[in-house]
Each structure stands twice: as C-alpha cells, then as structure tokens.
Design a protein around this motif. Structure first.
Motif, PDB file in Angstrom:
ATOM      1  N   GLU A 111       0.835  -1.209   0.000  1.00 30.03           N
ATOM      2  CA  GLU A 111       0.000   0.000   0.000  1.00 30.03           C
ATOM      3  C   GLU A 111       0.869   1.258   0.000  1.00 30.03           C
ATOM      4  OE1 GLU A 111      -3.108   2.478  -0.266  1.00 30.03           O
ATOM      5  OE2 GLU A 111      -3.218   0.302  -0.471  1.00 30.03           O
ATOM      6  N   ALA A 112       1.929   1.258   0.786  1.00 27.51           N
ATOM      7  CA  ALA A 112       2.831   2.417   0.841  1.00 27.51           C
ATOM      8  C   ALA A 112       3.489   2.647  -0.520  1.00 27.51           C
ATOM      9  CB  ALA A 112       3.891   2.213   1.919  1.00 27.51           C
ATOM     10  N   LEU A 113       3.931   1.577  -1.172  1.00 28.75           N
ATOM     11  CA  LEU A 113       4.551   1.707  -2.492  1.00 28.75           C
ATOM     12  C   LEU A 113       3.541   2.221  -3.519  1.00 28.75           C
ATOM     13  CD1 LEU A 113       7.058   1.354  -4.254  1.00 28.75           C
ATOM     14  CD2 LEU A 113       6.334  -1.017  -4.657  1.00 28.75           C
ATOM     15  N   PHE A 114       2.310   1.757  -3.426  1.00 22.58           N
ATOM     16  CA  PHE A 114       1.257   2.227  -4.321  1.00 22.58           C
ATOM     17  C   PHE A 114       1.074   3.740  -4.164  1.00 22.58           C
ATOM     18  CE2 PHE A 114      -3.168   3.378  -5.112  1.00 22.58           C
ATOM     19  CZ  PHE A 114      -3.314   2.964  -6.423  1.00 22.58           C
ATOM     20  N   GLN A 115       1.034   4.210  -2.905  1.00 23.42           N
ATOM     21  CA  GLN A 115       0.868   5.646  -2.645  1.00 23.42           C
ATOM     22  C   GLN A 115       2.037   6.451  -3.209  1.00 23.42           C
ATOM     23  OE1 GLN A 115       0.360   6.131   1.575  1.00 23.42           O
ATOM     24  NE2 GLN A 115      -1.629   5.103   1.604  1.00 23.42           N
ATOM     25  N   VAL A 116       3.250   5.965  -2.985  1.00 22.84           N
ATOM     26  CA  VAL A 116       4.444   6.659  -3.491  1.00 22.84           C
ATOM     27  C   VAL A 116       4.409   6.731  -5.015  1.00 22.84           C
ATOM     28  CG1 VAL A 116       6.956   6.419  -3.766  1.00 22.84           C
ATOM     29  CG2 VAL A 116       5.927   6.178  -1.507  1.00 22.84           C
ATOM     30  N   ASN A 117       4.111   5.612  -5.665  1.00 21.15           N
ATOM     31  CA  ASN A 117       4.056   5.599  -7.132  1.00 21.15           C
ATOM     32  C   ASN A 117       2.957   6.513  -7.663  1.00 21.15           C
ATOM     33  OD1 ASN A 117       6.254   3.925  -7.681  1.00 21.15           O
ATOM     34  ND2 ASN A 117       5.035   2.086  -7.406  1.00 21.15           N
ATOM     35  N   HIS A 118       1.829   6.550  -6.963  1.00 20.57           N
ATOM     36  CA  HIS A 118       0.729   7.435  -7.364  1.00 20.57           C
ATOM     37  C   HIS A 118       1.168   8.900  -7.291  1.00 20.57           C
ATOM     38  CE1 HIS A 118      -3.318   8.910  -7.958  1.00 20.57           C
ATOM     39  NE2 HIS A 118      -3.187   9.644  -6.872  1.00 20.57           N
ATOM     40  N   LEU A 119       1.858   9.268  -6.223  1.00 19.60           N
ATOM     41  CA  LEU A 119       2.334  10.645  -6.076  1.00 19.60           C
ATOM     42  C   LEU A 119       3.356  11.001  -7.171  1.00 19.60           C
ATOM     43  CD1 LEU A 119       2.666  10.775  -2.186  1.00 19.60           C
ATOM     44  CD2 LEU A 119       1.060  12.098  -3.590  1.00 19.60           C
ATOM     45  N   ILE A 120       4.253  10.081  -7.468  1.00 17.58           N
ATOM     46  CA  ILE A 120       5.251  10.343  -8.514  1.00 17.58           C
ATOM     47  C   ILE A 120       4.585  10.407  -9.883  1.00 17.58           C
ATOM     48  CG2 ILE A 120       7.302   9.464  -9.692  1.00 17.58           C
ATOM     49  CD1 ILE A 120       8.205   8.310  -6.986  1.00 17.58           C
ATOM     50  N   ASP A 121       3.621   9.524 -10.145  1.00 20.05           N
ATOM     51  CA  ASP A 121       2.900   9.552 -11.422  1.00 20.05           C
ATOM     52  C   ASP A 121       2.156  10.878 -11.592  1.00 20.05           C
ATOM     53  OD1 ASP A 121       3.857   7.033 -11.972  1.00 20.05           O
ATOM     54  OD2 ASP A 121       1.989   5.997 -11.433  1.00 20.05           O
ATOM     55  N   SER A 122       1.568  11.384 -10.513  1.00 26.21           N
ATOM     56  CA  SER A 122       0.886  12.684 -10.564  1.00 26.21           C
ATOM     57  C   SER A 122       1.870  13.793 -10.893  1.00 26.21           C
ATOM     58  CB  SER A 122       0.206  12.994  -9.228  1.00 26.21           C
ATOM     59  OG  SER A 122      -0.772  12.033  -8.939  1.00 26.21           O
ATOM     60  N   LEU A 123       3.068  13.661 -10.365  1.00 22.04           N
ATOM     61  CA  LEU A 123       4.132  14.626 -10.644  1.00 22.04           C
ATOM     62  C   LEU A 123       4.489  14.619 -12.130  1.00 22.04           C
ATOM     63  CD1 LEU A 123       6.326  16.465  -9.212  1.00 22.04           C
ATOM     64  CD2 LEU A 123       7.742  14.440  -9.212  1.00 22.04           C
ATOM     65  N   VAL A 124       4.594  13.436 -12.712  1.00 20.88           N
ATOM     66  CA  VAL A 124       4.927  13.317 -14.138  1.00 20.88           C
ATOM     67  C   VAL A 124       3.821  13.921 -15.000  1.00 20.88           C
ATOM     68  CG1 VAL A 124       5.329  11.665 -16.019  1.00 20.88           C
ATOM     69  CG2 VAL A 124       6.429  11.325 -13.797  1.00 20.88           C
ATOM     70  N   ILE A 125       2.575  13.706 -14.609  1.00 22.02           N
ATOM     71  CA  ILE A 125       1.446  14.284 -15.351  1.00 22.02           C
ATOM     72  C   ILE A 125       1.474  15.804 -15.244  1.00 22.02           C
ATOM     73  CG2 ILE A 125      -1.067  14.491 -15.395  1.00 22.02           C
ATOM     74  CD1 ILE A 125      -1.125  11.478 -14.556  1.00 22.02           C
ATOM     75  N   ALA A 126       1.788  16.323 -14.049  1.00 23.18           N
ATOM     76  CA  ALA A 126       1.854  17.769 -13.836  1.00 23.18           C
ATOM     77  C   ALA A 126       2.981  18.402 -14.637  1.00 23.18           C
ATOM     78  CB  ALA A 126       2.034  18.075 -12.348  1.00 23.18           C
ATOM     79  N   LEU A 127       3.983  17.630 -14.968  1.00 24.97           N
ATOM     80  CA  LEU A 127       5.119  18.119 -15.752  1.00 24.97           C
ATOM     81  C   LEU A 127       4.671  18.725 -17.074  1.00 24.97           C
ATOM     82  CD1 LEU A 127       8.185  18.098 -16.676  1.00 24.97           C
ATOM     83  CD2 LEU A 127       7.768  15.753 -17.380  1.00 24.97           C
ATOM     84  N   LYS A 128       3.662  18.130 -17.675  1.00 28.01           N
ATOM     85  CA  LYS A 128       3.191  18.593 -18.977  1.00 28.01           C
ATOM     86  C   LYS A 128       2.549  19.974 -18.910  1.00 28.01           C
ATOM     87  CE  LYS A 128       2.552  13.876 -20.492  1.00 28.01           C
ATOM     88  NZ  LYS A 128       1.617  12.818 -20.775  1.00 28.01           N
ATOM     89  N   SER A 129       1.884  20.269 -17.797  1.00 28.45           N
ATOM     90  CA  SER A 129       1.192  21.553 -17.700  1.00 28.45           C
ATOM     91  C   SER A 129       2.029  22.635 -17.018  1.00 28.45           C
ATOM     92  CB  SER A 129      -0.141  21.386 -16.962  1.00 28.45           C
ATOM     93  OG  SER A 129       0.095  20.888 -15.656  1.00 28.45           O
ATOM     94  N   ASP A 130       2.849  22.269 -16.028  1.00 29.44           N
ATOM     95  CA  ASP A 130       3.633  23.264 -15.301  1.00 29.44           C
ATOM     96  C   ASP A 130       4.935  22.634 -14.818  1.00 29.44           C
ATOM     97  OD1 ASP A 130       4.606  25.356 -13.812  1.00 29.44           O
ATOM     98  OD2 ASP A 130       2.919  25.458 -12.429  1.00 29.44           O
ATOM     99  N   ALA A 131       5.949  22.685 -15.651  1.00 32.74           N
ATOM    100  CA  ALA A 131       7.225  22.018 -15.363  1.00 32.74           C
ATOM    101  C   ALA A 131       7.914  22.594 -14.132  1.00 32.74           C
ATOM    102  CB  ALA A 131       8.143  22.108 -16.571  1.00 32.74           C
ATOM    103  N   GLU A 132       7.834  23.897 -13.935  1.00 34.09           N
ATOM    104  CA  GLU A 132       8.513  24.526 -12.791  1.00 34.09           C
ATOM    105  C   GLU A 132       7.919  24.051 -11.460  1.00 34.09           C
ATOM    106  OE1 GLU A 132      11.296  26.392 -12.597  1.00 34.09           O
ATOM    107  OE2 GLU A 132      11.491  25.983 -14.740  1.00 34.09           O
ATOM    108  N   THR A 133       6.594  24.009 -11.366  1.00 35.47           N
ATOM    109  CA  THR A 133       5.938  23.545 -10.144  1.00 35.47           C
ATOM    110  C   THR A 133       6.214  22.064  -9.923  1.00 35.47           C
ATOM    111  OG1 THR A 133       4.202  25.196 -10.427  1.00 35.47           O
ATOM    112  CG2 THR A 133       3.710  23.359  -8.956  1.00 35.47           C
ATOM    113  N   ALA A 134       6.200  21.300 -11.011  1.00 37.14           N
ATOM    114  CA  ALA A 134       6.473  19.864 -10.906  1.00 37.14           C
ATOM    115  C   ALA A 134       7.900  19.624 -10.414  1.00 37.14           C
ATOM    116  CB  ALA A 134       6.251  19.186 -12.253  1.00 37.14           C
TER     117      ALA A 134
END
Length: 193
Positions: A111-134
């Motif tokens: 469960e902890a690994l799932f949460q970590v991967n979810h947070l990192i995946d969200s970061l990668v998605i955010a990269l497309k819209s706002d690279a500086e914030t990501a």
C-alpha cells in the motif's frame, strides 16, 4: 545406540567426537551472502539497462536531434534517419534483456509503495502543464529520500508513505526521482537554447 567408527580411526573414537573436532561452517550465512550478492548484481544490471534505455531515448529525442542540426556538424536528414535507425536497433536489442529482482512486501508495504508511485505519477502528469511547479514538488520528494535536503522543504505526505516502503523500494524511488530531476534539468537546458 552405538555409532560405527569412521574408516581409518580406532574403534574407540566415535563419529560424533570426530565431527566435533571439525571446524563448523555456517552454510546458511554463506548461502545468504551468495544470494545477496546475486540480488545486488541483478539490481545493478537492472539499473544499467534502464540507464541505457534512457540514453537511447534521449538520442531519439527530437530536441537533441535539433541541437545536432544546429551545431557545427550540421546533421543532414539522412544522417538523422541513420541515427534514429541505429538507436531503434540498439533499443530493440536492449529490450530483449529482462532482469527482475522481486522484493518481498507485506500488505502495508504494498500500500505504501502504491501511494508513493501514485504521487510520482501525478508529478509526471503535472510536468506537462507546469514544469517549474512539478520540479519544485520533485525536489520536496527527493528531500524526503535523504537525511540532507537538496533545497527547501520536505513533502511530509510523501515522506510518510516512503517510510512505509521496503528499503529496496526506497532506493528505487530515490533513483527514479533523481532521474526525474535530471530530466527537468535537460528540459531547462533545451528550453533555454
């Protein structure tokens, strides 16, 4: 119960006595050490393969090709195609190698690994819209992975999830985040030029 004597020993010496005088070798420790060496070697192969794939992907990246076209070497269109074909061939060959080191996890670690991967995946998605914030968020995640902070603060939600992961998973997450930070740096370099 009588014990048969060992060949070449007098009948008064028992096998148990002879075995007591032999040096004890803890085979469990030797096997454990061998398995850990094997796991470490396989993990290194996994890292090497991923690094090679990342490099090949960078070569195929249009921004890098654009830089080559603009450089003093003036890459021609057919040269660019040759480079792409070569990179594709090597990448295909590299993808034929599969190395997998399984990490044993309990339900909480999964469960902890799932949460970590979810947070990192969200970061990668955010990269497309706002690279500086990501990138800023990535730095706070990276700070959670080490005792010394790179810059700024640590993301406590990410840190809490990360601490629930296995040590092997924590190392992999740190490498993944370092790769993302390197990617952010490449983006900055190519966007400036």
């Amino acid at each position: 119960m009588d014990v048969d004597p060992l060949p070449g020993t007098s009948s008064g010496i028992s096998t148990a006595l002879v075995l007591q005088t032999l040096p004890k070798i803890d085979e469990n420790d030797m096997m454990k050490t061998h398995v850990e060496k094997l796991r470490k070697g396989a993990s290194q192969l996994e890292e090497d393969r991923d690094a090679l794939l990342s490099t090949l992907d960078s070569v195929r990246n249009a921004d890098l090709m654009y830089e080559l076209e603009e450089s003093e070497y003036m890459l021609e269109e057919n040269d660019k195609d040759d480079v792409n074909r070569y990179a594709d061939r090597i990448m295909s060959r590299c993808l034929t190698v599969e190395v997998k080191v399984l990490t044993q996890r309990d339900h909480m670690q999964e469960e902890a690994l799932f949460q970590v991967n979810h947070l990192i995946d969200s970061l990668v998605i955010a990269l497309k819209s706002d690279a500086e914030t990501a990138k800023a968020k990535c730095v706070t995640y990276m700070n959670a992975c080490s005792s010394s902070t790179v810059q700024g603060i640590t993301d406590k939600k990410f840190e809490s999830a990360l601490l629930g992961c296995t040590v092997d998973d924590q190392k992999k997450v740190k490498r993944r985040l370092q790769g993302l930070l390197n990617y952010f740096d490449k983006l900055k370099v190519t966007s400036i030029q």
